[in-house]
Design a protein around this motif. Structure first.
Motif, PDB file in Angstrom:
ATOM      1  N   LEU A 269       0.812  -1.213   0.000  1.00 35.83           N
ATOM      2  CA  LEU A 269       0.000   0.000   0.000  1.00 35.83           C
ATOM      3  C   LEU A 269       0.855   1.278   0.000  1.00 35.83           C
ATOM      4  CD1 LEU A 269      -2.811   1.295   0.201  1.00 35.83           C
ATOM      5  CD2 LEU A 269      -2.647   1.059   2.676  1.00 35.83           C
TER       6      LEU A 269
ATOM      7  N   VAL B 201      -3.308   7.518  -2.666  1.00 38.50           N
ATOM      8  CA  VAL B 201      -3.822   6.727  -1.544  1.00 38.50           C
ATOM      9  C   VAL B 201      -4.782   7.602  -0.734  1.00 38.50           C
ATOM     10  CG1 VAL B 201      -3.181   5.501   0.576  1.00 38.50           C
ATOM     11  CG2 VAL B 201      -1.696   5.363  -1.447  1.00 38.50           C
TER      12      VAL B 201
ATOM     13  N   ASP C  70      -8.383   3.603   1.647  1.00 35.53           N
ATOM     14  CA  ASP C  70      -7.314   2.610   1.530  1.00 35.53           C
ATOM     15  C   ASP C  70      -6.688   2.334   2.895  1.00 35.53           C
ATOM     16  OD1 ASP C  70      -7.422   2.466  -1.357  1.00 35.53           O
ATOM     17  OD2 ASP C  70      -6.568   4.492  -1.334  1.00 35.53           O
TER      18      ASP C  70
END
Ligand SMILES: [Zn+2]
Length: 313
Positions: A11, A111, A161
């Motif tokens: 991520l 993100v 996220d």
């Protein structure tokens, strides 16, 4: 959260630039942020201003943007007579606004982090800066679990996220969040503490001790410091490095201080100086850098330049 990357470890890979302050930028755009829910009511009154701020930060180089939900909670909304459904809708709506802003940059990976303030932020009395709350540990777990449950069920454009727990003043609150997250090991979260000196979080525990505690949660993808004077950051990064090998995120304030007697901000908010600091923070070991109170897109632009000119930690 269906939209989470398959591997949580990916991520934050190659992600280095976080956005800056939201409230001050909303004020600059003419939004009224003086209500008890601070920027939260702008979510309903002028959502387009929030999208505009997100876009300004992405244009400045931000690779992560935080939603306008710092003060959104069922507890905080109840304090001003609003029902839980209202709070939940605002929380999910803030994610949708961030996704709308990011969609304008189809060639960039942005993100989306759900900004989740501490219990003290819902009291609107500055309690997050000392963490001496008049509540039980169970109350703290429930406060955080309310929001975690809503976000864990979110899908599509309403799903962030990452859950960014921030301005955390104490070890107890971090541990309460760990309990609130426990039913959802699939989530990704970061923990950012507000610190009072080069060693201690606002409530007095060692930052090192807090970081060790949160590093053990399966959801933790980064650990850091926010809403703290920039001069303290190098020493605090060193403490974080001692505690864990998780990615480090720092987003301090601009460096100005509020002089209550003179009713004005003092000290420097020079974006160039902030960029020079950002280079130092990267060399010290911070992977992700942004800004908190009174930082603006010009600060983030300097951070982005610093990130592209210095190697990853
Ligand atoms: Zn702040």
């Amino acid at each position: 959260m269906s939209d989470f990357p398959k591997t949580r470890d990916d991520l934050l890979r190659n992600i280095r630039v976080l956005d800056g302050g939201l409230a001050s930028e909303l004020e600059y755009l003419g939004a009224n942020i003086n209500g008890p829910l601070w920027s939260a009511h702008v979510l309903e009154e002028s959502p387009e201003k929030i999208v505009a701020v997100h876009r300004a930060y992405i244009e400045a180089g931000a690779e992560i943007i935080e939603t306008a939900s710092y003060q959104v909670s069922r507890f905080g909304y109840a304090e001003v007579g609003l029902d839980p459904a209202h709070a939940d809708a605002a929380l999910l709506g803030s994610v949708t606004l961030a996704r709308e802003a990011a969609a304008a940059f189809p060639n960039r990976r942005i993100v989306i982090a759900a900004s989740l303030g501490p219990y003290g932020a819902a009291l609107h009395n500055g309690a997050e800066y000392h963490g001496n709350y008049d509540c039980t540990f169970t109350d703290l777990v429930e406060f955080h679990a309310d929001r975690v449950e809503v976000l864990a069920k979110a899908r599509g454009r309403e799903a962030p996220d990452l859950l960014a727990f921030e301005t955390l003043p104490s070890l107890a609150e971090a541990e309460a969040i760990g309990q609130a997250l426990a039913p959802h090991p699939e989530l990704a979260a970061w923990f950012a503490f507000t610190c009072r000196d080069e060693l201690h979080v606002a409530h007095g525990e060692l930052l090192r001790q807090c970081a060790t505690a949160v590093a053990a949660f399966p959801q933790t993808v980064a650990i850091g410091v926010n809403c703290t004077h920039p001069a303290l950051i190098p020493a605090l990064i060193a403490e974080l490095r001692e505690a864990s090998d998780k990615p480090i995120v720092v987003y301090p304030n601009s460096g100005e201080g509020w002089d209550a007697e003179a009713r004005r901000w003092t000290g420097s908010s020079d974006p160039t100086a902030y960029g020079i600091n950002a280079t130092e923070w990267r060399i010290a070991g911070a992977q992700i850098i942004g800004g908190c109170c009174r930082t603006r897109p010009v600060h983030v632009r300097e951070v982005a330049t610093a990130a592209s000119n210095s190697p990853d930690p």
